[in-house]
Design a protein around this motif. Structure first.
Motif, short mmCIF file in Angstrom:
data_model
loop_
_atom_site.label_atom_id
_atom_site.label_comp_id
_atom_site.label_asym_id
_atom_site.label_seq_id
_atom_site.Cartn_x
_atom_site.Cartn_y
_atom_site.Cartn_z
N GLY A 66 0.68 -1.45 0.19
CA GLY A 66 0.03 -0.06 -0.23
C GLY A 66 0.56 1.19 0.01
O GLY A 66 0.83 2.49 -0.12
N VAL A 67 1.98 0.97 -0.39
CA VAL A 67 3.08 2.40 -0.09
C VAL A 67 3.15 2.93 -1.67
O VAL A 67 2.73 2.22 -2.55
CB VAL A 67 4.49 1.90 0.71
CG1 VAL A 67 5.31 3.24 0.34
CG2 VAL A 67 4.79 1.06 1.80
N SER A 68 3.00 4.09 -1.56
CA SER A 68 2.60 5.00 -2.53
C SER A 68 4.05 6.29 -2.43
O SER A 68 4.36 6.26 -0.51
CB SER A 68 2.06 5.39 -2.83
OG SER A 68 1.16 6.60 -2.20
N GLY A 69 4.59 6.45 -2.95
CA GLY A 69 5.26 8.49 -3.07
C GLY A 69 6.38 7.92 -4.29
O GLY A 69 6.34 8.00 -5.61
N THR A 70 7.41 9.43 -3.58
CA THR A 70 8.13 9.69 -5.40
C THR A 70 9.57 10.03 -4.95
O THR A 70 9.98 10.21 -3.26
CB THR A 70 7.68 11.25 -5.75
OG1 THR A 70 5.96 11.80 -5.92
CG2 THR A 70 8.10 11.91 -6.71
N GLY A 71 10.48 9.50 -6.01
CA GLY A 71 11.65 9.60 -5.45
C GLY A 71 12.60 10.64 -6.40
O GLY A 71 11.92 11.01 -7.50
N MET A 72 13.29 11.40 -5.99
CA MET A 72 14.27 12.96 -6.64
C MET A 72 15.32 12.58 -6.43
O MET A 72 15.69 13.04 -5.59
CB MET A 72 13.28 13.94 -6.64
CG MET A 72 13.40 15.44 -8.45
SD MET A 72 13.28 16.84 -8.10
CE MET A 72 13.63 17.79 -9.36
N VAL A 73 15.87 12.74 -7.69
CA VAL A 73 17.73 12.78 -7.56
C VAL A 73 18.65 13.34 -8.48
O VAL A 73 17.55 13.29 -9.87
CB VAL A 73 18.03 11.23 -7.52
CG1 VAL A 73 19.91 11.03 -8.01
CG2 VAL A 73 17.74 10.47 -7.26
N THR A 74 19.27 14.46 -7.87
CA THR A 74 19.79 15.86 -9.29
C THR A 74 20.95 15.35 -9.01
O THR A 74 21.93 15.29 -8.11
CB THR A 74 19.74 17.47 -8.63
OG1 THR A 74 18.53 17.37 -8.97
CG2 THR A 74 20.72 17.82 -10.12
#
Ligand SMILES: [Cu+2]
Length: 258
Positions: free
Chosen positions: A45-53
């Protein structure tokens, strides 16, 4: 056409110019942005976002996730060296039938640990299970940001499109803790619940095609790269009163993808 912009929009664009200069200066020539939409694994049930520069081997990493086991640490890694994909949320990859898609069973998709997204100290694969240095999901959410150095292998995986963001730790039996009879395939002293993947997302080059209205006009003669478009978006947001940080753009994109 853009020539028909209403006056307030033009004013906004002009106001964005000084900030644009600052933002562009901080986004070095070689910096590239990557995003991951985190999907559930093991029916977490986990959701999310990752962002990498990535600027050279310097990675600035942001992870936002919800639906995690509250009050427990969640190991999180860049995985590299395989297909750059994730297992599906069903149990079709549960080869040994123990009820979990384990890390071993998922590795054919996302590979081995390339970086450990710890909160302090070492970020190498050696810290893959350093549970005391991973974020604890207060209220079931993780909000993580850190800048650290990645290895050449990790950098190459990003460039090749095979880097994957994985969060671990599920509460399959709903007990409120990592427990149960099945032990981890990574560390037999830990319950499988503590190490099984909870969320996974391939880290793809960020799509910046949604610069806000009014932002496009400010880039006259200088819109060569996606970094510039990102900077424009950030600057335009700043001009309307939001803080001029990457986190703003990050939250904005997260909301769009929710
Ligand atoms: Cu991992």
């Amino acid at each position: 056409m853009r020539k028909a912009l209403a006056l307030p929009t033009v004013a906004l664009a002009a106001a964005a110019f000084p900030l644009l200069a600052v933002s562009t200066a901080s986004a070095h020539e070689g910096a590239h942005s990557y995003q991951a939409d985190l999907g559930a694994v093991n029916q977490s049930g986990v959701s999310g976002t990752g962002m990498v520069t990535l600027d050279g081997n310097t990675a600035t990493v942001m992870v936002e996730a919800t639906g995690l086991l509250a009050g427990s640490p969640h190991a999180q890694h860049f995985h590299i060296g395989a297909l750059g994909e994730c297992p599906t949320d069903d149990l079709s990859d549960d080869a040994d039938g123990d009820g979990f898609v384990s890390v071993s069973e998922a590795a054919k998709y996302y590979g081995a640990i390339g970086s450990s997204l710890t909160t302090t100290g070492d970020t190498s694969p050696d810290s893959g299970l350093a549970v005391d240095r991973f974020p604890t999901a207060e209220g079931g959410s993780v909000s993580y940001e850190r800048t650290f150095e990645v290895s050449d292998d990790v950098h190459k995986a990003f460039e090749d499109g095979t880097a994957v963001l994985v969060l671990h730790g599920i509460d399959k039996d709903g007990s409120g803790a990592y427990d149960g009879d099945v032990m981890s395939d990574l560390d037999p002293s830990l319950p499988m619940e503590a190490t099984a993947p909870a969320a996974c997302g391939a880290l793809n080059a960020a799509q910046m095609g949604t610069a806000p209205a009014g932002g496009a006009e400010t880039g006259a003669g200088d819109t060569a790269g996606i970094e510039n478009q990102a900077a424009i978006g950030i600057a335009a947001l700043a001009a309307v009163g939001a803080a001029a940080t990457g986190a703003v753009a990050y939250r904005r994109r997260s909301a769009e993808q929710a």
